[in-house]
Design a protein around this motif. Structure first.
Motif, PDB file in Angstrom:
ATOM      1  N   VAL A 338       0.862  -1.174   0.000  1.00  0.00           N
ATOM      2  CA  VAL A 338       0.000   0.000   0.000  1.00  0.00           C
ATOM      3  C   VAL A 338       0.902   1.228   0.000  1.00  0.00           C
ATOM      4  O   VAL A 338       2.081   1.145   0.348  1.00  0.00           O
ATOM      5  CB  VAL A 338      -0.955   0.010   1.207  1.00  0.00           C
ATOM      6  N   ALA A 339       0.360   2.371  -0.388  1.00  0.00           N
ATOM      7  CA  ALA A 339       1.212   3.553  -0.525  1.00  0.00           C
ATOM      8  C   ALA A 339       0.434   4.830  -0.276  1.00  0.00           C
ATOM      9  O   ALA A 339      -0.796   4.871  -0.411  1.00  0.00           O
ATOM     10  CB  ALA A 339       1.856   3.586  -1.909  1.00  0.00           C
ATOM     11  N   THR A 340       1.174   5.853   0.056  1.00  0.00           N
ATOM     12  CA  THR A 340       0.619   7.183   0.251  1.00  0.00           C
ATOM     13  C   THR A 340       1.663   8.205  -0.177  1.00  0.00           C
ATOM     14  O   THR A 340       2.771   7.837  -0.586  1.00  0.00           O
ATOM     15  CB  THR A 340       0.198   7.407   1.716  1.00  0.00           C
ATOM     16  N   ASP A 408       0.324   1.774   9.763  1.00  0.00           N
ATOM     17  CA  ASP A 408       1.687   2.317   9.837  1.00  0.00           C
ATOM     18  C   ASP A 408       1.911   3.384   8.770  1.00  0.00           C
ATOM     19  O   ASP A 408       2.544   4.418   9.026  1.00  0.00           O
ATOM     20  CB  ASP A 408       2.705   1.192   9.676  1.00  0.00           C
ATOM     21  N   MET A 409       1.396   3.135   7.586  1.00  0.00           N
ATOM     22  CA  MET A 409       1.511   4.107   6.503  1.00  0.00           C
ATOM     23  C   MET A 409       0.798   5.409   6.877  1.00  0.00           C
ATOM     24  O   MET A 409       1.304   6.508   6.611  1.00  0.00           O
ATOM     25  CB  MET A 409       0.899   3.518   5.230  1.00  0.00           C
ATOM     26  N   GLY A 410      -0.354   5.293   7.514  1.00  0.00           N
ATOM     27  CA  GLY A 410      -1.103   6.481   7.906  1.00  0.00           C
ATOM     28  C   GLY A 410      -0.379   7.317   8.938  1.00  0.00           C
ATOM     29  O   GLY A 410      -0.427   8.555   8.901  1.00  0.00           O
ATOM     30  N   LEU A 429      -3.046   7.759  -5.026  1.00  0.00           N
ATOM     31  CA  LEU A 429      -4.253   7.886  -4.216  1.00  0.00           C
ATOM     32  C   LEU A 429      -4.209   7.002  -2.976  1.00  0.00           C
ATOM     33  O   LEU A 429      -3.872   5.817  -3.042  1.00  0.00           O
ATOM     34  CB  LEU A 429      -5.480   7.499  -5.040  1.00  0.00           C
ATOM     35  N   ASP A 430      -4.562   7.595  -1.851  1.00  0.00           N
ATOM     36  CA  ASP A 430      -4.645   6.912  -0.566  1.00  0.00           C
ATOM     37  C   ASP A 430      -6.078   7.051  -0.084  1.00  0.00           C
ATOM     38  O   ASP A 430      -6.543   8.166   0.162  1.00  0.00           O
ATOM     39  CB  ASP A 430      -3.657   7.570   0.409  1.00  0.00           C
ATOM     40  N   PRO A 431      -6.834   5.944   0.054  1.00  0.00           N
ATOM     41  CA  PRO A 431      -8.253   6.058   0.418  1.00  0.00           C
ATOM     42  C   PRO A 431      -8.478   6.631   1.809  1.00  0.00           C
ATOM     43  O   PRO A 431      -9.593   7.058   2.113  1.00  0.00           O
ATOM     44  CB  PRO A 431      -8.768   4.616   0.313  1.00  0.00           C
ATOM     45  N   GLN A 432      -7.445   6.653   2.657  1.00  0.00           N
ATOM     46  CA  GLN A 432      -7.582   7.226   3.993  1.00  0.00           C
ATOM     47  C   GLN A 432      -6.968   8.630   4.097  1.00  0.00           C
ATOM     48  O   GLN A 432      -6.846   9.175   5.199  1.00  0.00           O
ATOM     49  CB  GLN A 432      -6.916   6.316   5.030  1.00  0.00           C
ATOM     50  N   MET A 433      -6.574   9.225   2.985  1.00  0.00           N
ATOM     51  CA  MET A 433      -5.949  10.554   3.024  1.00  0.00           C
ATOM     52  C   MET A 433      -6.915  11.588   3.621  1.00  0.00           C
ATOM     53  O   MET A 433      -8.014  11.784   3.100  1.00  0.00           O
ATOM     54  CB  MET A 433      -5.551  10.983   1.618  1.00  0.00           C
TER      55      MET A 433
END
Length: 468
Positions: A338-340, A408-410, A429-433
Motif C-alpha cells: 500500500v502507498a501514500t 503504519d503508513m497512515g 491515491l490513498d483512500p484514507q488521506m
C-alpha cells in the motif's frame, strides 16, 4: 465476442428498451462465471483479488467505449476505466462495476513531425520501445506495466521530469468519450477547459480517454546512476539533498530512496541527460556535502530504451517487461503493498525527524522524487504542485497484513503532513488521506469541480475519491 444485445442483457437489463435499434457492433464481455473472468478482473495489486466487478468489457474502438458509457448512464451502473490496473485503492477493479478495459486501444503512431499518437491502452514499456525504434523519447514513469492513461491524467512524474517536464506537459491533444457519450477532441483550441483538467485532474473523473497525442524529443543517450550511502549518513543526506538537487542543472533528476529499520538502505539514484564526464562533478559535490563516502557508486551511459529497461528491471526482448496477468504473456510480477504521498514543499528543517519517520515505518520503502526544473516552469494545467521541491512516496509491504500496513503508513503520512503540509500526488491515491480533495488538487480544486459539473452533471463517473 458477444453481440451488443448480450452485453446489454448481462450488465444493464433496464437499458435494453432505451437502446433498442442502435448499432449491434460487437464488444467482448467477460462476466462472473466465465472461464476467463478470474484472470480478466485482476489488476496489478494482489490484495484486491477478491473484488468482483459486474463485468469486464474489452473495448477496441471509441464506439465500444461509447456503448459502455451509454449503458452506465441508462442503468446507473458504476463504470470505471482500466489500463495498467495500478490504482492504489483498487478503483479500477471495483466491486460491482462495469470495468472498461482499454488495453485493446493500443495503437502507437510516431509521426514525422515528432508527435506520437498513443492509444489509451498502451503500457509504458511498449511506448518506450515504439519511441526508441523511431529515434524519439518522452518523459514518463519507470514501471513497465503502468498505463499511459492514468500516468498522464494525474500529471506524470518521471526520471527525466526536470529536463522535459511532466508526461501531461507533453500532451498536445486527446480524444475522450465524455459522460454524455460524445467522443470529443480536446486541445488548447477545442474544449480547452477539459484539456486543462485532463493534465493533472486525475483519472476516472471526466470520461474515458481513447487516445493521446504527445510531443516527443529526439532520443539521446542518458547516464543512469546510483550511489548507496551508509545508513548513518541519512540525516546528512536529507539535509543537503534539496539544495543540491535544486541547484543542479535541469538535465539531472534524482530520487532519494530509504528502506526502513534501524540500519536502513539509503541511496540516491536517477538520470542525467548527458555524459558520465559531465555528471561526475555533480555527484562529487553531493558526496562532499553529505560528508560520507558512498559504499557503492555506479554511473552508466545508455541509450534511452536501455535506460528505461534499467529503471524497470526488465528487458523488452525476453517478455520480462510484460504483465504476467490479464493475458499479458510476460513475467512482470504483481504488487503487494500500500502507498501514500506528500509533497516536499520547503527545505527539510529537521532532517533527523524525517529520517526517523522513514526508519520507524515498518516494512516500508520511501522515495523522494525531485521536481523543479521544467516541471516548475510547466504550462498552466490542473497539476497543482508546480512549486514543490519533490514528491514523497511511502510504500509499505503487506508483510504484517494489510490492516497493519495501512495503519503504519497512515502514521507516516500524518507526520509528513505536519512537516510539509496537507498535500499529496493524485497518482498515489490513498483512500484514507485526510482532506483528500484539497491535498491532491490544491488551488485547482474549485475549477476542476466546475469542469466536472459541466461534463458530468449526472455523476456518471462518481466514485469515492472522484471530483464528481
Amino acid at each position: 465476442m458477444l453481440r451488443r444485445r448480450a452485453l446489454l442483457q448481462s450488465v444493464a437489463l433496464g437499458a435494453v428498451s432505451a437502446l433498442a435499434g442502435k448499432s449491434t457492433m460487437d464488444v467482448q464481455l467477460i462476466r462472473p462465471g466465465d472461464a476467463a473472468y478470474r484472470d480478466a478482473k485482476l489488476g496489478y495489486f494482489t490484495h484486491y483479488d477478491a473484488q468482483r466487478p459486474s463485468a469486464i468489457a474489452r473495448v477496441v474502438s471509441p464506439a465500444d467505449v461509447q456503448r459502455c458509457i451509454e449503458i452506465a448512464r441508462t442503468d446507473r451502473t458504476r463504470i470505471t476505466a482500466r489500463c495498467g490496473g495500478h490504482s492504489y485503492p483498487g478503483y479500477s477493479t471495483a466491486d460491482g462495476a462495469l470495468v472498461v478495459d482499454v488495453r485493446g486501444l493500443n495503437r502507437i503512431d510516431v509521426r514525422a513531425d515528432g508527435t506520437a499518437e498513443v492509444g489509451a491502452g498502451v503500457l509504458l514499456m511498449d511506448l518506450y520501445l515504439a519511441l526508441a525504434n523511431a529515434g524519439r523519447m518522452m518523459p514518463a514513469g519507470t514501471c513497465a506495466t503502468v498505463g499511459i492513461s492514468g500516468l498522464t491524467l494525474g500529471g506524470g512524474i518521471g526520471v527525466t521530469a526536470r529536463a522535459f517536464g511532466l508526461t501531461s506537459d507533453r500532451l498536445v491533444s486527446a480524444r475522450i468519450v465524455t459522460p454524455d457519450g460524445v467522443l470529443r477532441t480536446v486541445s488548447a483550441a477545442e474544449n480547452a477547459d477539459l484539456f486543462w483538467a485532463l493534465r493533472g485532474g486525475g483519472g476516472g473523473n471526466f470520461g474515458i480517454v481513447t487516445s493521446f497525442v504527445f510531443r516527443t524529443e529526439p532520443a539521446r543517450n542518458l547516464t543512469t546512476f546510483t550511489l548507496q550511502f551508509p545508513s548513518a549518513a541519512l540525516p546528512s543526506l536529507l539535509s543537503v539533498w534539496p539544495d543540491w538537487q535544486g541547484k543542479a542543472p535541469d538535465a539531472l533528476t534524482s530520487t532519494v530512496g530509504v528502506g526502513s529499520g534501524a540500519n536502513p538502505y539509503v541511496e540516491v539514484g536517477g538520470c542525467f541527460v548527458g555524459t558520465p564526464a559531465n555528471l561526475k562533478p555533480l555527484l562529487d559535490d553531493l558526496v562532499r556535502r553529505v560528508g560520507s563516502q558512498p559504499t557503492s557508486r555506479r554511473e552508466t551511459e545508455q541509450g534511452f530504451l536501455a535506460a528505461m529497461e534499467r529503471f524497470a528491471w526488465c528487458r523488452v526482448n525476453d517478455g520480462s517487461c510484460k504483465p504476467s496477468w490479464n493475458g499479458g504473456g510476460g513475467s512482470q510480477s504483481r504488487g503487494s503493498y500500500v502507498a501514500t504521498s506528500r509533497m516536499l514543499t520547503k527545505p527539510i528543517a529537521d532532517p533527523q525527524k524525517l529520517a526517523d519517520i522513514f526508519k520507524n515505518t515498518p516494512h516500508s520503502y520511501n522515495m523522494i522524487d525531485a521536481l523543479g526544473g521544467a516541471v516548475g516552469r510547466g504550462p498552466a494545467t490542473a497539476f497543482p504542485h508546480r512549486a514543490a521541491v519533490a514528491s514523497i512516496q511511502v510504500e509499505c509491504t503487506l508483510a504484517a497484513g494489510e490492516t497493519n500496513a495501512r495503519r503504519d503508513m497512515g502514521v507516516a503520512r500524518d507526520e509528513l503532513g505536519t512537516m510539509f503540509g496537507a498535500t499529496g500526488y493524485v497518482n498515489y491515491l490513498d483512500p484514507q488521506m485526510p482532506d483528500w480533495a484539497q491535498a491532491y488538487y490544491g488551488s485547482s480544486l474549485t475549477r476542476l469541480r466546475e469542469v466536472a459539473r459541466k461534463y458530468d452533471p449526472d455523476r456518471v463517473f462518481a466514485f469515492a475519491q472522484g471530483i464528481a
